[in-house]
Design a protein around this motif. Sequence first.
Motif, PDB file in Angstrom:
ATOM      1  N   TYR A   1      36.734  48.873  38.702  1.00  0.00           N
ATOM      2  CA  TYR A   1      37.686  49.607  39.543  1.00  0.00           C
ATOM      3  C   TYR A   1      39.027  49.460  38.830  1.00  0.00           C
ATOM      4  O   TYR A   1      39.641  48.384  38.890  1.00  0.00           O
TER       5      TYR A   1
ATOM      6  N   ASN B   1      39.971  46.134  37.129  1.00  0.00           N
ATOM      7  CA  ASN B   1      39.089  45.083  37.648  1.00  0.00           C
ATOM      8  C   ASN B   1      37.652  45.323  37.147  1.00  0.00           C
ATOM      9  O   ASN B   1      36.945  46.194  37.652  1.00  0.00           O
TER      10      ASN B   1
ATOM     11  N   ASN C   1      31.737  35.793  47.665  1.00  0.00           N
ATOM     12  CA  ASN C   1      32.498  37.016  47.968  1.00  0.00           C
ATOM     13  C   ASN C   1      33.122  37.554  46.693  1.00  0.00           C
ATOM     14  O   ASN C   1      33.619  36.789  45.859  1.00  0.00           O
ATOM     15  N   ALA C   2      33.073  38.876  46.570  1.00  0.00           N
ATOM     16  CA  ALA C   2      33.696  39.594  45.439  1.00  0.00           C
ATOM     17  C   ALA C   2      33.008  39.358  44.103  1.00  0.00           C
ATOM     18  O   ALA C   2      33.547  39.710  43.053  1.00  0.00           O
ATOM     19  N   ALA C   3      31.799  38.765  44.127  1.00  0.00           N
ATOM     20  CA  ALA C   3      31.070  38.542  42.861  1.00  0.00           C
ATOM     21  C   ALA C   3      30.653  39.856  42.215  1.00  0.00           C
ATOM     22  O   ALA C   3      30.406  39.916  41.017  1.00  0.00           O
ATOM     23  N   GLY C   4      30.492  40.909  43.045  1.00  0.00           N
ATOM     24  CA  GLY C   4      30.059  42.203  42.519  1.00  0.00           C
ATOM     25  C   GLY C   4      28.684  42.634  43.017  1.00  0.00           C
ATOM     26  O   GLY C   4      28.092  43.590  42.498  1.00  0.00           O
ATOM     27  N   LYS C   5      28.182  41.984  44.065  1.00  0.00           N
ATOM     28  CA  LYS C   5      26.810  42.259  44.547  1.00  0.00           C
ATOM     29  C   LYS C   5      26.665  43.694  45.045  1.00  0.00           C
ATOM     30  O   LYS C   5      25.731  44.413  44.675  1.00  0.00           O
ATOM     31  N   THR C   6      27.600  44.114  45.929  1.00  0.00           N
ATOM     32  CA  THR C   6      27.528  45.486  46.447  1.00  0.00           C
ATOM     33  C   THR C   6      27.702  46.489  45.313  1.00  0.00           C
ATOM     34  O   THR C   6      26.959  47.483  45.222  1.00  0.00           O
ATOM     35  N   THR C   7      28.648  46.207  44.435  1.00  0.00           N
ATOM     36  CA  THR C   7      28.869  47.121  43.302  1.00  0.00           C
ATOM     37  C   THR C   7      27.586  47.241  42.475  1.00  0.00           C
ATOM     38  O   THR C   7      27.231  48.337  42.030  1.00  0.00           O
TER      39      THR C   7
ATOM     40  N   HIS D   1      24.145  36.662  52.002  1.00  0.00           N
ATOM     41  CA  HIS D   1      24.940  35.431  51.954  1.00  0.00           C
ATOM     42  C   HIS D   1      24.159  34.274  52.563  1.00  0.00           C
ATOM     43  O   HIS D   1      24.514  33.124  52.356  1.00  0.00           O
TER      44      HIS D   1
HETATM   45  N1  ATP Z   1      36.322  50.781  46.518  1.00  0.00           N
HETATM   46  C1  ATP Z   1      36.890  49.774  45.817  1.00  0.00           C
HETATM   47  N2  ATP Z   1      38.087  49.948  45.213  1.00  0.00           N
HETATM   48  C2  ATP Z   1      38.665  48.973  44.477  1.00  0.00           C
HETATM   49  N3  ATP Z   1      38.118  47.733  44.303  1.00  0.00           N
HETATM   50  C3  ATP Z   1      36.928  47.510  44.890  1.00  0.00           C
HETATM   51  C4  ATP Z   1      36.253  48.509  45.677  1.00  0.00           C
HETATM   52  N4  ATP Z   1      35.086  47.990  46.124  1.00  0.00           N
HETATM   53  C5  ATP Z   1      35.044  46.728  45.654  1.00  0.00           C
HETATM   54  N5  ATP Z   1      36.136  46.445  44.924  1.00  0.00           N
HETATM   55  C6  ATP Z   1      36.414  45.163  44.236  1.00  0.00           C
HETATM   56  O1  ATP Z   1      35.300  44.851  43.418  1.00  0.00           O
HETATM   57  C7  ATP Z   1      35.027  43.447  43.458  1.00  0.00           C
HETATM   58  C8  ATP Z   1      33.559  43.252  43.825  1.00  0.00           C
HETATM   59  O2  ATP Z   1      33.342  43.777  45.128  1.00  0.00           O
HETATM   60  P1  ATP Z   1      31.882  43.811  45.760  1.00  0.00           P
HETATM   61  O3  ATP Z   1      32.018  44.452  47.097  1.00  0.00           O
HETATM   62  O4  ATP Z   1      30.949  44.401  44.790  1.00  0.00           O
HETATM   63  O5  ATP Z   1      31.576  42.260  45.886  1.00  0.00           O
HETATM   64  P2  ATP Z   1      30.470  41.519  46.776  1.00  0.00           P
HETATM   65  O6  ATP Z   1      29.904  40.465  45.897  1.00  0.00           O
HETATM   66  O7  ATP Z   1      29.534  42.481  47.378  1.00  0.00           O
HETATM   67  O8  ATP Z   1      31.408  40.870  47.870  1.00  0.00           O
HETATM   68  P3  ATP Z   1      31.127  40.407  49.421  1.00  0.00           P
HETATM   69  O9  ATP Z   1      30.125  39.313  49.364  1.00  0.00           O
HETATM   70  O10 ATP Z   1      32.478  39.921  49.833  1.00  0.00           O
HETATM   71  O11 ATP Z   1      30.661  41.625  50.185  1.00  0.00           O
HETATM   72  C9  ATP Z   1      36.028  42.840  44.406  1.00  0.00           C
HETATM   73  O12 ATP Z   1      37.086  42.280  43.652  1.00  0.00           O
HETATM   74  C10 ATP Z   1      36.533  44.012  45.221  1.00  0.00           C
HETATM   75  O13 ATP Z   1      37.869  43.809  45.613  1.00  0.00           O
END
Ligand code: ATP
Length: 259
Positions: free
Chosen positions: A13, A16, A39-45, A198
């Motif tokens: 992003y 980032n 949190n924020a590791a990137g799992k959803t991404t 989680h």
């Molecule tokens: N739409 C977006 N725009 C900008 N940055 C984003 C967006 N979505 C996620 N991020 C950033 O990407 C990084 C990874 O986010 P992601 O949601 O993939 O993490 P996660 O491991 O699923 O987190 P969580 O366990 O908190 O849900 C974070 O730093 C987040 O701030």
Amino acid sequence: MQGLTVNDLWANYGANHVLQGVNLPDLSPSSLTAVIGPNAAGKTTLIRAISGLQMAKGVVRLGDVDLMQCSWTERARHVAYMPQHLPDGLALSVLETVLLPAQVSMSPFAGPDVALQDRAIQILSVLGVESLAMQQLRSLSGGQRQMVALAQAMIRDPRVLLLDEPTSALDPHHQLSVMQCVRSFTRRQQVIGVFVCHDLNLALTWADQVVALHQGRIVAHGTPETVITSDLLSEIYNVQGRVERCSKGRPLLIYDQAI
Ligand SMILES: Nc1ncnc2c1ncn2[C@@H]1O[C@H](COP(=O)(O)OP(=O)(O)OP(=O)(O)O)[C@@H](O)[C@H]1O
């Protein structure tokens, strides 16, 4: 058999760099893999990148099919993604919501597909929520909406089912019934199942393999008990904890304290 291959996957992003060359172990049909990490590791991404909802570079193949080169509709035929939350404000009934993605490729002039409706009801019934079919989506609780989102992904009969924290809003009974349902769906239909969570006890109990993601990189993968260890907890979660055995011999994670 058509396994899923994910190699050298990058996503960002802006500045980032959220996924930094992610390589997953081969994911085979009928298997269930948990993706864990803080949190924020990137799992959803990561799972959105596999689904094609998130722009990414790298290799994502399903057997011989290069998913990165597929059209959106073809990719969506192979891969279904269940989001953490359904969008707010949809003025649809539960049944209409479940049917929506399955009907996208149908002609607007086609009549109602009775077989598809029956299947939607059957999936809702397996999840124990068929009584909600005619209710408005926006009148449901968070947990009920989560089960509707799962039904919406399952009805598409995907080869790959990607679930983002599928039980985060559910009570213990529904957590168990949803995970049983997901596991039997992946085994029976030879689907490649991946869920983000989680709750590490959920991963210990239900996953065939676990992938640990930290700061956009895979730091461990393997069977649940080889990945979820005291060392991993302190390394990526800053938590002191241990895996014990319950009286039935099953592994159980106990957290002692934050470091
Ligand atoms: N739409 C977006 N725009 C900008 N940055 C984003 C967006 N979505 C996620 N991020 C950033 O990407 C990084 C990874 O986010 P992601 O949601 O993939 O993490 P996660 O491991 O699923 O987190 P969580 O366990 O908190 O849900 C974070 O730093 C987040 O701030």
